[in-house]
Enzyme design. Structure first.
Site, PDB file in Angstrom:
ATOM      1  N   ARG A   1       0.842  -1.188   0.000  1.00 28.42           N
ATOM      2  CA  ARG A   1       0.000   0.000   0.000  1.00 28.42           C
ATOM      3  C   ARG A   1       0.881   1.243   0.000  1.00 28.42           C
ATOM      4  NH1 ARG A   1      -3.179  -3.017  -1.537  1.00 28.42           N
ATOM      5  NH2 ARG A   1      -5.251  -3.537  -0.733  1.00 28.42           N
TER       6      ARG A   1
ATOM      7  N   GLU B   1      -4.552   6.685  -5.853  1.00 28.52           N
ATOM      8  CA  GLU B   1      -4.642   5.834  -7.043  1.00 28.52           C
ATOM      9  C   GLU B   1      -5.995   6.003  -7.712  1.00 28.52           C
ATOM     10  OE1 GLU B   1      -1.622   2.296  -5.492  1.00 28.52           O
ATOM     11  OE2 GLU B   1      -3.757   1.873  -5.719  1.00 28.52           O
TER      12      GLU B   1
ATOM     13  N   HIS C   1       0.202  -0.228 -10.144  1.00 25.59           N
ATOM     14  CA  HIS C   1      -0.514  -1.202  -9.313  1.00 25.59           C
ATOM     15  C   HIS C   1      -0.871  -2.460 -10.121  1.00 25.59           C
ATOM     16  CE1 HIS C   1      -3.054  -1.441  -5.412  1.00 25.59           C
ATOM     17  NE2 HIS C   1      -2.695  -2.657  -5.802  1.00 25.59           N
TER      18      HIS C   1
END
Length: 336
Positions: free
Chosen positions: A244, A273, A302
């Site tokens: 994270r 994000e 990601h």
């Protein structure tokens, strides 16, 4: 049972842009568990209630389902999180409303571990750099048989520190053993005792050539990697974050890279994000090889989790959770 998938576009294999997304082969097993599946590429906060009002099941990867929203969905029986983390769901309200909540774990072990080592190998072997040298014609102009460029460093004998030793951390450690890399497993910062096989957080930072983050984001782990943490690390160390974004203090990271307290950071996650165009890490120019040396800061979107196989395992895991709920079995339940 009518199911609504709120953010199918978070999957690349499910034909999110197709009008027939709901009948995608990737969603075959989910379709087998419901009478109707309605899919949306993305869903804004303002659209959630209207889209879910008639749903018995809601599937969400990152769309937030908070108390205000859940209280407006009396028909909702089951929330299937299309991920492992559950911070986008108000679990307390789900419990009081009698809404079951499930997640899926273990689907991305191989994918994340492969990403970690793809980045490690690229950094220590400088493969892209040497490919570019040949593409630029430098080998062809060289007076000797081999063209030396950026240094190549063996992984054997290096030390990898793993912070967060769940299934993902264990998958990374398994690959490390094949490269003859020593593995350190970090204990929680400030822990009063050490679990077997673990070392203190500070010891891990001080002795690791590579630090890989795999722990969840909690109040205790937010900005785990901060100014003090970077000061403990080797100036030659590499940091990899596939967990994270908020585990890292961005300002402290930039300072550590600029001041030479850290050699390289590879980030697959950020604190926002998708990130804004002016995100401080994206505009830092630390990924400029000419100005800052090779690969000082690398950022990907990601995708460490997102091999085709991992995506399919996750979708099939959602189908299994729906099946278990229909059969009144408890599988991956977070509301209990």
């Amino acid at each position: 049972m009518h199911a609504v998938f709120l953010d199918l576009q978070t999957f690349s294999i499910a034909n999110a842009n197709s009008p027939a997304a709901a009948t995608s082969t990737a969603l075959k097993n989910i379709n087998g568990q419901v009478t109707k599946l309605t899919c949306y590429n993305t869903t804004t906060p303002e659209q959630v209630v209207e889209r879910c009002r008639e749903a018995d099941i809601v599937i969400s990867n990152k769309v937030v389902l908070d108390k205000t929203i859940l209280m407006q969905l009396p028909q909702l029986k089951l929330i299937c999180i299309a991920a492992t983390g559950s911070n986008n769901i108000d679990l307390a309200t789900a419990r009081t409303q009698g809404i079951a909540v499930t997640n899926v774990t273990g689907y991305a072990n191989a994918s994340v571990a492969q990403y970690v080592f793809a980045q490690i190998l690229e950094y220590f072997h400088q493969t892209s750099h040497h490919n570019r040298n040949t593409e630029r014609g430098l080998w062809q102009q060289n007076p000797t048989f081999c063209l030396h460029g950026n240094a190549i460093t063996e992984l054997a004998g290096k030390t990898l520190g793993i912070i967060g030793y769940g299934s993902l951390g264990q998958a990374v450690a398994k690959i490390a053993a094949a490269f003859d890399i020593k593995v350190l497993i970090g204990e929680r910062p400030g822990a009063k005792s050490l679990r077997p096989g673990r070392c203190t957080f500070d010891f891990l930072l001080q002795h690791s050539d590579i630090v890989s983050l795999h722990c969840p984001l909690t109040a205790d782990t937010r900005h785990l990697m901060n100014e003090q943490s970077f000061q403990h690390m080797k100036p030659t160390a590499m940091l990899i974050n596939t967990a994270r974004g908020d585990l890292i203090d961005n300002r402290a990271l930039l300072a550590a890279l600029k001041n030479g307290e850290l050699a390289c950071a590879v980030l697959d996650v950020l604190d926002q994000e998708p990130p804004p165009a002016d995100h401080p890490l994206l505009i830092s120019r630390l990924n400029n090889e000419i100005d800052c040396g090779p690969n000082k800061l690398k950022i990907t979107g990601h995708i460490a989790w997102a091999s085709e196989q991992a995506q399919q395992r996750l979708l099939d895991g959602i189908a299994a959770n729906i099946c278990a709920y229909r059969e009144q079995k408890s599988l991956n339940r977070l509301d209990k």
